[in-house]
Design an enzyme around this catalytic site. Structure first.
Site, PDB file in Angstrom:
ATOM      1  N   GLU A  27      85.923  25.108   3.593  1.00  0.00           N
ATOM      2  CA  GLU A  27      86.488  26.389   3.158  1.00  0.00           C
ATOM      3  C   GLU A  27      86.564  27.446   4.257  1.00  0.00           C
ATOM      4  O   GLU A  27      85.897  28.483   4.192  1.00  0.00           O
ATOM      5  CB  GLU A  27      85.690  26.940   1.976  1.00  0.00           C
ATOM      6  CG  GLU A  27      85.629  26.005   0.797  1.00  0.00           C
ATOM      7  CD  GLU A  27      84.984  26.639  -0.432  1.00  0.00           C
ATOM      8  OE1 GLU A  27      84.331  27.680  -0.297  1.00  0.00           O
ATOM      9  OE2 GLU A  27      85.151  26.093  -1.533  1.00  0.00           O
ATOM     10  N   GLU A  86      84.903  19.566  -4.262  1.00  0.00           N
ATOM     11  CA  GLU A  86      84.040  20.404  -5.108  1.00  0.00           C
ATOM     12  C   GLU A  86      84.789  20.821  -6.359  1.00  0.00           C
ATOM     13  O   GLU A  86      85.957  21.221  -6.284  1.00  0.00           O
ATOM     14  CB  GLU A  86      83.604  21.704  -4.407  1.00  0.00           C
ATOM     15  CG  GLU A  86      82.611  21.541  -3.300  1.00  0.00           C
ATOM     16  CD  GLU A  86      82.247  22.875  -2.642  1.00  0.00           C
ATOM     17  OE1 GLU A  86      82.370  23.936  -3.278  1.00  0.00           O
ATOM     18  OE2 GLU A  86      81.841  22.822  -1.468  1.00  0.00           O
TER      19      GLU A  86
HETATM   20  C1  PNW Z   1      82.259  27.309  -2.639  1.00  0.00           C
HETATM   21  N1  PNW Z   1      85.727  32.638  -3.880  1.00  0.00           N
HETATM   22  O1  PNW Z   1      82.235  28.654  -2.322  1.00  0.00           O
HETATM   23  C2  PNW Z   1      81.312  26.680  -1.630  1.00  0.00           C
HETATM   24  O2  PNW Z   1      81.851  25.601  -0.913  1.00  0.00           O
HETATM   25  C3  PNW Z   1      79.962  26.329  -2.192  1.00  0.00           C
HETATM   26  O3  PNW Z   1      79.023  26.331  -1.150  1.00  0.00           O
HETATM   27  C4  PNW Z   1      79.624  27.277  -3.313  1.00  0.00           C
HETATM   28  O4  PNW Z   1      78.296  27.090  -3.777  1.00  0.00           O
HETATM   29  C5  PNW Z   1      80.626  27.033  -4.431  1.00  0.00           C
HETATM   30  O5  PNW Z   1      81.957  27.174  -3.984  1.00  0.00           O
HETATM   31  C6  PNW Z   1      80.437  27.939  -5.636  1.00  0.00           C
HETATM   32  O6  PNW Z   1      80.657  29.283  -5.298  1.00  0.00           O
HETATM   33  C7  PNW Z   1      83.149  29.594  -2.766  1.00  0.00           C
HETATM   34  O7  PNW Z   1      85.309  33.811  -3.932  1.00  0.00           O
HETATM   35  C8  PNW Z   1      82.732  30.904  -2.754  1.00  0.00           C
HETATM   36  O8  PNW Z   1      86.935  32.376  -4.153  1.00  0.00           O
HETATM   37  C9  PNW Z   1      83.591  31.894  -3.114  1.00  0.00           C
HETATM   38  C10 PNW Z   1      84.881  31.595  -3.511  1.00  0.00           C
HETATM   39  C11 PNW Z   1      85.311  30.280  -3.535  1.00  0.00           C
HETATM   40  C12 PNW Z   1      84.423  29.272  -3.160  1.00  0.00           C
END
Ligand code: PNW
Length: 462
Positions: free
Chosen positions: A172, A367
């Site tokens: 990401e 994920e």
């Molecule tokens: C992902 N957003 O994070 C990460 O890859 C993980 O480490 C995390 O635990 C999981 O999703 C759940 O949050 C994100 O704001 C964090 O769009 C924020 C966003 C998307 C993915």
């Protein structure tokens, strides 16, 4: 197959890849052991107000000391693959120079433990734990960090490449760049769009450099990829302003990464939007050719769908600074504990859209999952029917996309364990296995049992 009432999940092929995912800083703990130096998250956690409850990853799930039991949990789920990340400051303290043999030894044991149990290791090289020393010399907005990343990637590849076939460079990069350098919500907590866009470019450059070097060094077949968090931006209405808001969000969130990775160019409309904000992408020489190194697999992380409006509550399409309005509006759907609206059909649309716009790129869902307010019983068991429902609906969405032609080869649940949820600390629980943070006891939730049964059923059809 054939019955009109059959669950779409049962149309997934027996060869479908099934896994669970985690990341180093979110589960390992042991942040000062065996030569590991601080990452930007160790630092950020100490900024007052940055992380809910003042939580840190100091102990997390103590996975560093409980790894064999955690691999046994994965084996009990019956999945064929485990996606984890290596911690850069553990492998290469300070982010420069030689490898730290003790740090690498942990991943060496993890890989062997997985292989002993017939589980394929999928390594993500960067899941946000940049060595603090590299942030001190500029972080991702500095071009040199891309070269440092490629050097680090080779240290891991040299140690594990004889047993690990599938490599994900970055998790990401949108989150690293935007949440870290534009919005200040993630480490290192900076707030400058120009820095964020420079970070995005150098993350992509680092991906390309590492991909090239691993490909050149590999003596056995390797699968190389990158994982992006993606969402379909849906315009709220058919108005031109709403369409433009959705276009711009999709541009900055998805196409800014996918277009250079697949087509070797940044999208003109996004460059124009950025130029209007006085920002340019610091592209040099043959950067775009490096970034467009062939990919074997695209990792897709999906959590929610968003509807965009190009007008504010009063119907105006410009804000006080004269910038176009771009805002997310709720569509009244149920939400997870993160406040994220649950929109599985957008997942199907997203996968079909990627297949159409970037054909020939196999996808794996690296994920998908949800945080809910879990209520353990006296034995620690969580009957998380909401999470079961979320996972089932999203798996159906994947199966529908496959039936409509999307080349999706696997699905990883986020996450194996409740863990350190970044700025939300331990307050938000994404695990299919409960972690009691007082005792470090692990108890599979109902969603883990459901996942195990689903994997068994689909794989068993042969
Ligand atoms: C992902 N957003 O994070 C990460 O890859 C993980 O480490 C995390 O635990 C999981 O999703 C759940 O949050 C994100 O704001 C964090 O769009 C924020 C966003 C998307 C993915």
């Amino acid at each position: 197959a054939g019955s009109a009432t059959a669950d779409p999940i049962d149309t997934l092929p027996a060869s479908f890849r099934w896994g669970v995912a985690t990341s180093s800083y979110q589960i390992e703990g042991a942040v000062a052991e065996d030569g590991r130096t601080p990452s930007i998250w160790d630092t950020f956690c100490r900024v007052p107000g940055a992380v809910a409850g003042g939580d840190t990853g100091d102990v997390a799930c103590d996975h560093y000391h409980r790894m064999p039991q955690d691999v046994a949990l994965i084996a009990d789920l019956g999945v064929d693959t485990y996606r984890f990340s290596t911690a850069w400051p553990r492998v290469q303290p300070g982010g420069r120079g030689p490898a730290n043999p003790t740090g690498l030894a942990f991943y060496d044991r993890l890989v062997d433990e997985l292989l002993d149990r017939g589980i394929d290791p999928w390594v993500t090289l960067y899941h946000w734990d940049l060595p603090q020393e590299l942030e001190d010399t500029g972080g991702w907005p500095a071009r040199d960090t891309a070269y440092r990343f490629a050097d680090y990637a080779m240290l891991v590849f040299d140690a594990l490449g004889d047993r690990v076939r599938t490599w994900t460079t970055l998790n990401e990069p949108w989150c690293s760049a935007m949440l870290g350098y534009a919005y200040g919500e993630h480490a290192p907590g900076r707030r400058d769009l120009g820095d964020a866009i420079a970070a995005a470019h150098h993350l992509l450059l680092g991906h390309g450099l590492a991909t090239r070097r691993i490909r050149a060094a590999a003596t056995a077949p390797v699968e190389l990829g990158i994982t992006l968090n993606l969402a379909t931006a849906v315009p709220a209405t058919d108005s031109a302003a709403d369409h433009d808001a959705a276009r711009a969000s999709d541009g900055l969130g998805a196409r800014l990464y996918l277009d250079p990775l697949v087509h070797g160019r940044y999208p003109d409309d996004v460059l124009a939007d950025l130029a209007a904000d006085g920002v340019t992408v610091p592209v040099r020489d043959d950067d775009l050719a490096v970034i467009a190194a062939p990919l074997d697999v695209l990792g897709v992380n999906y959590y929610f769908g968003q509807v965009f409006s190009g007008v504010d509550a009063d119907g105006r399409d410009r804000d006080a600074d004269g910038r176009p309005v771009r805002r997310v509006i709720p569509r009244g759907r149920p939400r997870t504990a993160m406040g994220w609206e649950i929109v599985p059909e957008c997942f199907t649309d997203l996968l079909l859209r990627i297949s159409r716009d970037y054909p020939g790129l196999p996808m794996v869902i690296t994920e998908n999952g949800a945080a809910f307010d879990d209520h353990p019983d006296a034995r620690g068991f969580v009957a998380d029917d909401d999470r079961v429902g979320y996972l089932a609906e999203h798996l159906r969405a994947v199966a529908r996309a496959r039936r409509a032609g999307a080349d999706v080869r696997g699905y990883f649940a986020w996450s194996l364990l409740d863990n350190f949820e970044w700025a939300y600390g331990y307050d938000k629980r994404f695990g299919i296995v409960r972690v009691d943070y007082d005792t470090q006891e692990r108890v599979p939730k109902r969603s883990a049992l459901w996942f195990r049964d689903t994997v068994r059923r689909v794989r068993g059809r042969g």
